[in-house]
Design a protein around this motif. Structure first.
Motif, PDB file in Angstrom:
ATOM      1  N   LEU A 118       0.827  -1.209   0.000  1.00 17.95           N
ATOM      2  CA  LEU A 118       0.000   0.000   0.000  1.00 17.95           C
ATOM      3  C   LEU A 118       0.864   1.263   0.000  1.00 17.95           C
ATOM      4  O   LEU A 118       0.547   2.238  -0.695  1.00 17.95           O
ATOM      5  N   ARG A 119       1.928   1.235   0.761  1.00 19.55           N
ATOM      6  CA  ARG A 119       2.817   2.400   0.805  1.00 19.55           C
ATOM      7  C   ARG A 119       3.477   2.628  -0.549  1.00 19.55           C
ATOM      8  O   ARG A 119       3.584   3.772  -1.018  1.00 19.55           O
ATOM      9  N   ALA A 120       3.899   1.541  -1.204  1.00 16.80           N
ATOM     10  CA  ALA A 120       4.535   1.668  -2.517  1.00 16.80           C
ATOM     11  C   ALA A 120       3.556   2.218  -3.550  1.00 16.80           C
ATOM     12  O   ALA A 120       3.917   3.077  -4.373  1.00 16.80           O
ATOM     13  N   LEU A 121       2.314   1.758  -3.511  1.00 21.96           N
ATOM     14  CA  LEU A 121       1.310   2.237  -4.460  1.00 21.96           C
ATOM     15  C   LEU A 121       0.967   3.705  -4.194  1.00 21.96           C
ATOM     16  O   LEU A 121       0.760   4.484  -5.133  1.00 21.96           O
ATOM     17  N   ARG A 122       0.915   4.079  -2.927  1.00 24.58           N
ATOM     18  CA  ARG A 122       0.622   5.481  -2.595  1.00 24.58           C
ATOM     19  C   ARG A 122       1.744   6.399  -3.071  1.00 24.58           C
ATOM     20  O   ARG A 122       1.493   7.481  -3.629  1.00 24.58           O
TER      21      ARG A 122
ATOM     22  N   PRO B  24      -4.317  10.225  10.320  1.00 18.83           N
ATOM     23  CA  PRO B  24      -3.012   9.922   9.710  1.00 18.83           C
ATOM     24  C   PRO B  24      -2.234   8.893  10.522  1.00 18.83           C
ATOM     25  O   PRO B  24      -1.475   8.097   9.953  1.00 18.83           O
ATOM     26  N   GLN B  25      -2.425   8.903  11.839  1.00 15.06           N
ATOM     27  CA  GLN B  25      -1.725   7.927  12.681  1.00 15.06           C
ATOM     28  C   GLN B  25      -2.186   6.504  12.368  1.00 15.06           C
ATOM     29  O   GLN B  25      -1.379   5.570  12.282  1.00 15.06           O
ATOM     30  N   THR B  26      -3.508   6.345  12.170  1.00 16.88           N
ATOM     31  CA  THR B  26      -4.041   5.024  11.826  1.00 16.88           C
ATOM     32  C   THR B  26      -3.556   4.592  10.447  1.00 16.88           C
ATOM     33  O   THR B  26      -3.225   3.424  10.221  1.00 16.88           O
ATOM     34  N   MET B  27      -3.489   5.543   9.522  1.00 18.56           N
ATOM     35  CA  MET B  27      -2.975   5.237   8.188  1.00 18.56           C
ATOM     36  C   MET B  27      -1.519   4.792   8.276  1.00 18.56           C
ATOM     37  O   MET B  27      -1.091   3.856   7.588  1.00 18.56           O
ATOM     38  N   GLY B  28      -0.765   5.456   9.132  1.00 13.23           N
ATOM     39  CA  GLY B  28       0.630   5.068   9.319  1.00 13.23           C
ATOM     40  C   GLY B  28       0.758   3.671   9.894  1.00 13.23           C
ATOM     41  O   GLY B  28       1.624   2.894   9.480  1.00 13.23           O
ATOM     42  N   ARG B  29      -0.103   3.333  10.833  1.00 12.02           N
ATOM     43  CA  ARG B  29      -0.085   1.981  11.412  1.00 12.02           C
ATOM     44  C   ARG B  29      -0.436   0.935  10.359  1.00 12.02           C
ATOM     45  O   ARG B  29       0.165  -0.151  10.318  1.00 12.02           O
ATOM     46  N   LEU B  30      -1.402   1.261   9.497  1.00 12.21           N
ATOM     47  CA  LEU B  30      -1.778   0.342   8.425  1.00 12.21           C
ATOM     48  C   LEU B  30      -0.589   0.072   7.508  1.00 12.21           C
ATOM     49  O   LEU B  30      -0.311  -1.085   7.154  1.00 12.21           O
ATOM     50  N   GLU B  31       0.141   1.115   7.134  1.00 15.00           N
ATOM     51  CA  GLU B  31       1.274   0.951   6.218  1.00 15.00           C
ATOM     52  C   GLU B  31       2.473   0.302   6.893  1.00 15.00           C
ATOM     53  O   GLU B  31       3.345  -0.241   6.215  1.00 15.00           O
ATOM     54  N   GLU B  32       2.532   0.353   8.219  1.00 15.11           N
ATOM     55  CA  GLU B  32       3.629  -0.289   8.928  1.00 15.11           C
ATOM     56  C   GLU B  32       3.295  -1.722   9.331  1.00 15.11           C
ATOM     57  O   GLU B  32       4.094  -2.407   9.961  1.00 15.11           O
ATOM     58  N   GLY B  33       2.095  -2.183   8.965  1.00 13.77           N
ATOM     59  CA  GLY B  33       1.734  -3.571   9.235  1.00 13.77           C
ATOM     60  C   GLY B  33       1.262  -3.828  10.638  1.00 13.77           C
ATOM     61  O   GLY B  33       1.275  -4.973  11.099  1.00 13.77           O
ATOM     62  N   LEU B  34       0.830  -2.782  11.345  1.00 14.58           N
ATOM     63  CA  LEU B  34       0.319  -2.948  12.695  1.00 14.58           C
ATOM     64  C   LEU B  34      -1.183  -3.204  12.655  1.00 14.58           C
ATOM     65  O   LEU B  34      -1.859  -2.931  11.664  1.00 14.58           O
ATOM     66  N   SER B  35      -1.698  -3.720  13.758  1.00 15.33           N
ATOM     67  CA  SER B  35      -3.106  -4.091  13.820  1.00 15.33           C
ATOM     68  C   SER B  35      -4.003  -2.857  13.815  1.00 15.33           C
ATOM     69  O   SER B  35      -3.895  -1.988  14.681  1.00 15.33           O
ATOM     70  N   VAL B  36      -4.864  -2.774  12.795  1.00 14.62           N
ATOM     71  CA  VAL B  36      -5.849  -1.692  12.691  1.00 14.62           C
ATOM     72  C   VAL B  36      -7.151  -2.306  12.175  1.00 14.62           C
ATOM     73  O   VAL B  36      -7.187  -3.432  11.727  1.00 14.62           O
ATOM     74  N   ARG B  37      -8.218  -1.506  12.216  1.00 15.85           N
ATOM     75  CA  ARG B  37      -9.500  -1.976  11.712  1.00 15.85           C
ATOM     76  C   ARG B  37      -9.771  -1.442  10.316  1.00 15.85           C
ATOM     77  O   ARG B  37     -10.913  -1.268   9.924  1.00 15.85           O
TER      78      ARG B  37
END
Length: 280
Positions: free
Chosen positions: A17-21, A39-52
């Motif tokens: 996702l980060r590469a495509l963005r 933006p913090q949740t988006m960052g967690r998503l791109e870092e592979g952390l648990s998000v909804r």
């Protein structure tokens, strides 16, 4: 500290996702606004952390925003699905060779691109990262003697592309090899002679170490283990958390990726024992 809730599937999804963005020239904040998350949740998503935020609805929204191809969309949705399934079973990933659910995604390449350190134990076959083309070709033909030539050559080409990782001075590789792996003549004496010369050249690199555990070393843990690779990863820039290690085990019918702490700990403890066995 380690990144709790971070699994390989999540990290692979976040990396893609980060590469495509980045390719679409969309800021992280802009992507977060489209999804209606911080933006913090988006960052967690791109870092592979648990998000909804790994639902198919969110993934399709991001794919539309990033103007991805149909193949890339299928990959993103498949990774998101695997992320949810991995969470349900508590980690780990088995990828059958003959039934790849994510055909456009090579987990080995994704792992090695992210890793900063690899420690491998080789019992019969040398790790892909240190093979010569002829050695790789001999292993491929043995593994699939009835495969078309172009399929074999594609496999060899894919393995050679992975070896570029050794050119990065910030990536270190420690290869521990059973003497049996050097005695097994894949492709015949000439191929093995070239392979041994290649290992000697690689061992002179400052970021590569290759050591052999001889037959004379008795009662070492390597006798109980199959071949495996332990990969370690850097600290994530946003959260400043360390991504947990992953163990890759290559089987005849597929690849196993272990990430549960108790499983990783057993392989981590084996590395210094193998290192000592190679020094005897």
């Amino acid at each position: 500290m380690p990144a709790e809730g971070s699994t390989f599937a999540r990290r692979a999804l976040g990396q893609k996702l980060r590469a495509l963005r980045d390719r679409a020239d969309v800021s992280q904040a802009a992507a977060a606004r489209v999804l209606g998350i911080s933006p913090q949740t988006m960052g967690r998503l791109e870092e592979g952390l648990s998000v909804r935020s790994a639902s198919d609805l969110y993934m399709n929204t991001l794919c539309n925003l990033y103007r991805v191809s149909d193949e890339e969309r299928r990959l993103i949705l498949a990774l998101a699905c695997e992320t949810r399934r991995t969470a349900e079973r508590g980690g780990g990933w088995w990828q059958p060779l003959l039934d790849r659910e994510i055909p456009d995604f090579d987990p080995c390449i994704a792992l090695e691109e992210q890793a900063v350190r690899l420690a491998a134990w080789a019992v019969i076959r040398l790790p892909v990262l240190v093979r010569t083309p002829e050695y790789s070709r001999a292993v491929a033909w043995t593994d699939a003697p009835n495969a078309p030539t172009d399929q074999i050559e594609e496999r060899v080409h894919r393995e050679l592309k992975r070896q570029v990782r050794l050119d990065d001075p910030d990536f270190t590789a420690e290869i521990l090899v059973s003497e049996a792996a050097l005695r097994e003549e894949w492709g015949g004496p000439a191929v093995m002679a070239e392979q041994l010369h290649h290992l000697t050249e690689l061992d002179h690199r400052p970021n590569v170490s290759i050591r052999v555990v001889p037959f004379t070393t008795r009662n070492h843990v390597g006798a109980l283990l199959g071949s495996f690779s332990l990969l370690e990863f850097p600290m994530m820039p946003k959260s400043r958390m360390t991504q947990p290690p992953i163990v890759h085990i290559e089987e005849h019918v597929g690849d196993l990726y272990l990430e549960r702490p108790a499983e990783i700990a057993r392989y981590e403890s084996a590395i210094p024992e193998l290192r000592n066995a190679a020094s005897t």
